[in-house]
Design a protein around this motif. Structure first.
Motif, PDB file in Angstrom:
ATOM      1  N   UNK A 190       0.816  -1.204   0.000  1.00  0.00           N
ATOM      2  CA  UNK A 190       0.000   0.000   0.000  1.00  0.00           C
ATOM      3  C   UNK A 190       0.851   1.257   0.000  1.00  0.00           C
ATOM      4  N   UNK A 191       1.922   1.231   0.779  1.00  0.00           N
ATOM      5  CA  UNK A 191       2.849   2.368   0.815  1.00  0.00           C
ATOM      6  C   UNK A 191       3.452   2.612  -0.566  1.00  0.00           C
ATOM      7  N   UNK A 192       3.860   1.542  -1.226  1.00  0.00           N
ATOM      8  CA  UNK A 192       4.475   1.658  -2.547  1.00  0.00           C
ATOM      9  C   UNK A 192       3.494   2.230  -3.569  1.00  0.00           C
ATOM     10  N   UNK A 193       2.269   1.722  -3.568  1.00  0.00           N
ATOM     11  CA  UNK A 193       1.273   2.196  -4.533  1.00  0.00           C
ATOM     12  C   UNK A 193       0.923   3.660  -4.290  1.00  0.00           C
ATOM     13  N   UNK A 194       0.813   4.044  -3.032  1.00  0.00           N
ATOM     14  CA  UNK A 194       0.536   5.453  -2.707  1.00  0.00           C
ATOM     15  C   UNK A 194       1.694   6.344  -3.141  1.00  0.00           C
ATOM     16  N   UNK A 195       2.911   5.859  -2.915  1.00  0.00           N
ATOM     17  CA  UNK A 195       4.088   6.648  -3.296  1.00  0.00           C
ATOM     18  C   UNK A 195       4.162   6.835  -4.811  1.00  0.00           C
ATOM     19  N   UNK A 196       3.797   5.796  -5.545  1.00  0.00           N
ATOM     20  CA  UNK A 196       3.821   5.897  -7.010  1.00  0.00           C
ATOM     21  C   UNK A 196       2.893   7.006  -7.517  1.00  0.00           C
ATOM     22  N   UNK A 197       1.801   7.213  -6.803  1.00  0.00           N
ATOM     23  CA  UNK A 197       0.836   8.224  -7.226  1.00  0.00           C
ATOM     24  C   UNK A 197       1.244   9.640  -6.853  1.00  0.00           C
ATOM     25  N   UNK A 198       2.333   9.754  -6.104  1.00  0.00           N
ATOM     26  CA  UNK A 198       2.798  11.059  -5.667  1.00  0.00           C
ATOM     27  C   UNK A 198       4.286  11.218  -6.003  1.00  0.00           C
TER      28      UNK A 198
END
Length: 202
Positions: A190-198
């Motif tokens: 989840x952290x990785x996916x959120x980071x990808x979006x930002x």
């Protein structure tokens, strides 16, 4: 980062010793018949502490130094003091197993170097900080961009069979790094996916 420094120290010492000692090199390198016929299973790990030359060693150890620090803290917090050592040794074994199985009857095949385990460390780091700036041959780029380029290049070279580099170990090491990290802490996804979006390139 004690474990990271110990791994680097052991790898450097043994590699430099093996540069001038062919018997030591032959005792540690991955040579499939020695495992298949003589059950020298230690070679599934010791091949990672010997290198082809100083540049091969330098590239792997510099990469390990920069990314191992962050990942040692990550695994120590979740698996204890030796967590990173467990992760790294697992990377050595998992990354080379497909190569060994493919060549277990080939007396002419040899493989060496820590690249598979170092790939595991690098790709584990990418999950935590995909937009972190890294330097690749003096060119700065986000870690996630490098990971994509590295994967594409390794797949192409592995399929083309060019050169003496074990690109298969790089790919399996990278896959192991991602899967092991997610198994240890599923929240990383989840952290990785959120980071990808930002995206933030810093």
């Amino acid at each position: 980062m004690l474990i990271t420094l110990l791994i680097i120290a052991i790898t450097c010492i043994v590699s430099f010793m093996a540069f001038n000692n062919s018997r030591l090199m032959n005792d540690l390198i991955l040579w499939p018949p020695a495992i298949t016929r003589q059950r020298e299973y230690h070679r599934l790990v010791t091949y990672g502490v010997v290198h082809a030359d100083a540049m091969h060693l330098l590239f792997n150890m510099v990469t390990l130094f920069f990314f191992g620090r962050a990942m040692e803290s990550f695994f120590a917090a979740r698996l204890g003091t030796l967590g990173f050592a467990l992760f790294y040794i697992g990377g050595l074994v998992v990354s080379i197993l497909p190569t060994y199985l493919k060549n277990r009857a080939n007396p002419n095949y040899r493989s060496l170097g820590a690249s598979g385990a170092v790939s595991a460390v690098l790709f584990s780091f990418v999950l935590l900080a995909p937009w972190s700036r890294i330097i690749v041959l003096v060119i700065p780029m986000p870690a996630i961009v490098y990971a994509v380029l590295y994967t594409g290049y390794s797949i192409y070279m592995d399929r083309s069979g060019q050169g003496n580099v074990n690109h298969s170990a790089h790919l399996w090491g990278a896959a192991y790094g991602v899967l092991f990290t997610l198994l240890v802490d599923p929240r990383v996804l989840g952290h990785f996916l959120n980071a990808l979006m930002q995206p933030t390139f810093r």
